[in-house]
Design a protein around this motif. Structure first.
Motif, PDB file in Angstrom:
ATOM      1  N   TYR A   7       0.826  -1.137   0.060  1.00  0.00           N
ATOM      2  CA  TYR A   7       0.178   0.064  -0.109  1.00  0.00           C
ATOM      3  C   TYR A   7       0.922   1.193  -0.031  1.00  0.00           C
ATOM      4  N   ALA A   8       0.514   2.435  -0.847  1.00  0.00           N
ATOM      5  CA  ALA A   8       1.190   3.550  -0.706  1.00  0.00           C
ATOM      6  C   ALA A   8       0.458   4.823  -0.796  1.00  0.00           C
ATOM      7  N   ARG A   9       0.920   5.604  -0.040  1.00  0.00           N
ATOM      8  CA  ARG A   9       0.446   7.290   0.203  1.00  0.00           C
ATOM      9  C   ARG A   9       1.534   7.935  -0.427  1.00  0.00           C
ATOM     10  N   PRO A  10       1.062   8.996  -0.537  1.00  0.00           N
ATOM     11  CA  PRO A  10       2.387  10.043  -1.054  1.00  0.00           C
ATOM     12  C   PRO A  10       3.318  10.133  -0.240  1.00  0.00           C
ATOM     13  N   VAL A  12       3.965   7.926   2.370  1.00  0.00           N
ATOM     14  CA  VAL A  12       4.765   6.554   2.921  1.00  0.00           C
ATOM     15  C   VAL A  12       4.190   5.346   2.062  1.00  0.00           C
ATOM     16  N   GLN A  13       5.374   4.127   1.915  1.00  0.00           N
ATOM     17  CA  GLN A  13       4.979   3.071   1.103  1.00  0.00           C
ATOM     18  C   GLN A  13       5.455   2.022   1.913  1.00  0.00           C
ATOM     19  N   LEU A  14       4.511   1.057   1.714  1.00  0.00           N
ATOM     20  CA  LEU A  14       4.743  -0.289   2.702  1.00  0.00           C
ATOM     21  C   LEU A  14       4.481  -1.384   1.879  1.00  0.00           C
ATOM     22  N   ILE A  15       5.351  -2.418   1.963  1.00  0.00           N
ATOM     23  CA  ILE A  15       5.293  -3.645   1.722  1.00  0.00           C
ATOM     24  C   ILE A  15       5.532  -4.577   2.604  1.00  0.00           C
ATOM     25  N   LEU A  16       4.561  -5.542   3.009  1.00  0.00           N
ATOM     26  CA  LEU A  16       4.493  -6.711   4.134  1.00  0.00           C
ATOM     27  C   LEU A  16       4.683  -7.763   3.457  1.00  0.00           C
ATOM     28  N   GLU A  17       5.564  -8.752   4.046  1.00  0.00           N
ATOM     29  CA  GLU A  17       5.630  -9.974   3.799  1.00  0.00           C
ATOM     30  C   GLU A  17       4.714 -10.855   4.680  1.00  0.00           C
ATOM     31  N   GLY A  34      -2.221  -6.975   8.952  1.00  0.00           N
ATOM     32  CA  GLY A  34      -2.389  -6.049   9.877  1.00  0.00           C
ATOM     33  C   GLY A  34      -2.368  -4.469   9.235  1.00  0.00           C
ATOM     34  N   ILE A  35      -2.372  -4.648   7.695  1.00  0.00           N
ATOM     35  CA  ILE A  35      -2.359  -3.264   7.217  1.00  0.00           C
ATOM     36  C   ILE A  35      -3.310  -2.380   7.316  1.00  0.00           C
ATOM     37  N   LEU A  36      -4.747  -2.987   7.469  1.00  0.00           N
ATOM     38  CA  LEU A  36      -5.877  -2.136   7.777  1.00  0.00           C
ATOM     39  C   LEU A  36      -5.788  -1.355   9.129  1.00  0.00           C
ATOM     40  N   LYS A  37      -4.985  -1.804  10.131  1.00  0.00           N
ATOM     41  CA  LYS A  37      -4.965  -1.497  11.356  1.00  0.00           C
ATOM     42  C   LYS A  37      -3.948  -0.157  11.121  1.00  0.00           C
ATOM     43  N   ARG A  38      -2.982  -0.507  10.521  1.00  0.00           N
ATOM     44  CA  ARG A  38      -1.789   0.861  10.107  1.00  0.00           C
ATOM     45  C   ARG A  38      -2.373   1.868   9.314  1.00  0.00           C
ATOM     46  N   PHE A  39      -3.255   1.658   8.417  1.00  0.00           N
ATOM     47  CA  PHE A  39      -3.958   2.621   7.548  1.00  0.00           C
ATOM     48  C   PHE A  39      -5.427   2.427   7.601  1.00  0.00           C
ATOM     49  N   PRO A  40      -6.014   3.062   8.588  1.00  0.00           N
ATOM     50  CA  PRO A  40      -7.499   3.093   8.880  1.00  0.00           C
ATOM     51  C   PRO A  40      -8.389   3.701   7.531  1.00  0.00           C
ATOM     52  N   GLU A  41      -7.626   4.526   6.687  1.00  0.00           N
ATOM     53  CA  GLU A  41      -8.237   4.792   5.596  1.00  0.00           C
ATOM     54  C   GLU A  41      -8.848   4.077   4.625  1.00  0.00           C
ATOM     55  N   ILE A  42      -8.001   2.928   4.649  1.00  0.00           N
ATOM     56  CA  ILE A  42      -8.163   1.715   3.445  1.00  0.00           C
ATOM     57  C   ILE A  42      -9.678   1.313   3.876  1.00  0.00           C
ATOM     58  N   ASP A  43     -10.601   1.095   2.891  1.00  0.00           N
ATOM     59  CA  ASP A  43     -12.033   0.570   2.872  1.00  0.00           C
ATOM     60  C   ASP A  43     -11.969  -0.439   1.663  1.00  0.00           C
ATOM     61  N   ASP A  66       2.982 -14.072  -4.682  1.00  0.00           N
ATOM     62  CA  ASP A  66       2.147 -13.063  -5.173  1.00  0.00           C
ATOM     63  C   ASP A  66       2.341 -11.623  -4.315  1.00  0.00           C
ATOM     64  N   ARG A  67       2.119 -10.537  -5.104  1.00  0.00           N
ATOM     65  CA  ARG A  67       2.158  -9.138  -4.508  1.00  0.00           C
ATOM     66  C   ARG A  67       0.793  -8.570  -4.612  1.00  0.00           C
ATOM     67  N   VAL A  68      -0.067  -8.484  -3.420  1.00  0.00           N
ATOM     68  CA  VAL A  68      -1.383  -7.926  -3.449  1.00  0.00           C
ATOM     69  C   VAL A  68      -1.108  -6.502  -3.189  1.00  0.00           C
ATOM     70  N   GLU A  69      -1.793  -5.696  -3.882  1.00  0.00           N
ATOM     71  CA  GLU A  69      -1.699  -4.323  -4.105  1.00  0.00           C
ATOM     72  C   GLU A  69      -2.877  -3.652  -3.709  1.00  0.00           C
ATOM     73  N   ILE A  70      -2.854  -2.688  -2.861  1.00  0.00           N
ATOM     74  CA  ILE A  70      -4.166  -1.834  -2.535  1.00  0.00           C
ATOM     75  C   ILE A  70      -4.108  -0.564  -3.114  1.00  0.00           C
ATOM     76  N   TYR A  71      -5.063  -0.262  -3.877  1.00  0.00           N
ATOM     77  CA  TYR A  71      -4.984   1.169  -4.958  1.00  0.00           C
ATOM     78  C   TYR A  71      -5.881   2.149  -4.128  1.00  0.00           C
ATOM     79  N   ARG A  72      -5.263   3.266  -4.123  1.00  0.00           N
ATOM     80  CA  ARG A  72      -5.832   4.324  -3.674  1.00  0.00           C
ATOM     81  C   ARG A  72      -6.923   4.988  -4.786  1.00  0.00           C
ATOM     82  N   PRO A  73      -8.181   5.673  -4.299  1.00  0.00           N
ATOM     83  CA  PRO A  73      -9.063   6.337  -5.311  1.00  0.00           C
ATOM     84  C   PRO A  73      -8.032   7.337  -6.158  1.00  0.00           C
TER      85      PRO A  73
END
Length: 124
Positions: A7-10, A12-17, A34-43, A66-73
């Motif tokens: 997941y990336a914001r302008p 901070v960028q984060l890749i978790l194994e 645990g990325i949903l706890k670190r970035f509560p804005e993810i819906d 596989d690399r799962v990516e969460i895209y920002r609007p």
């Protein structure tokens, strides 16, 4: 098996194994990371997700590494942004007088210029 969740914001960028069970889905990997706890804005009900830059459903099964990516609007529609840039570029180009010749270029109304004495080649 191991997968990555990104997941990336302008700012901070984060890749978790993450270790997931064989046949785990995209959604399971995201929740286990645990990325949903670190970035509560993810819906996940609104944001798109993907695997290696290809949009995928939350129910898609994953494979090893596989690399799962969460895209920002998107902030702006890419087509509208390109169209606006093209119009702005066109306006800048049209801003110069069309009849005005650029230095070193001939126009239809230009007369031939005689070379001055100091620009002529010396006789050999």
């Amino acid at each position: 098996m191991k997968v990555e969740v990104a997941y990336a914001r302008p700012d901070v960028q984060l890749i978790l194994e993450v270790d997931v069970a064989e046949g785990a889905t995209v959604e399971e990997a995201i929740r286990l990371s645990g990325i949903l706890k670190r970035f509560p804005e993810i819906d996940l009900s609104k944001q798109k997700v993907g695997v290696f830059a290809k949009v995928a459903p939350l129910s898609q099964a994953l494979r090893e590494w596989d690399r799962v990516e969460i895209y920002r609007p998107l902030i702006a529609d890419p087509k509208a942004a390109r169209r606006q840039r093209a119009q702005e570029d066109g306006a800048r180009k049209d801003g110069a007088k069309k009849d005005e010749a650029r230095p070193g270029r001939k126009t239809a109304s230009s007369k031939p210029v005689q070379a001055s004495a100091d620009t002529k080649k010396p006789a050999e």
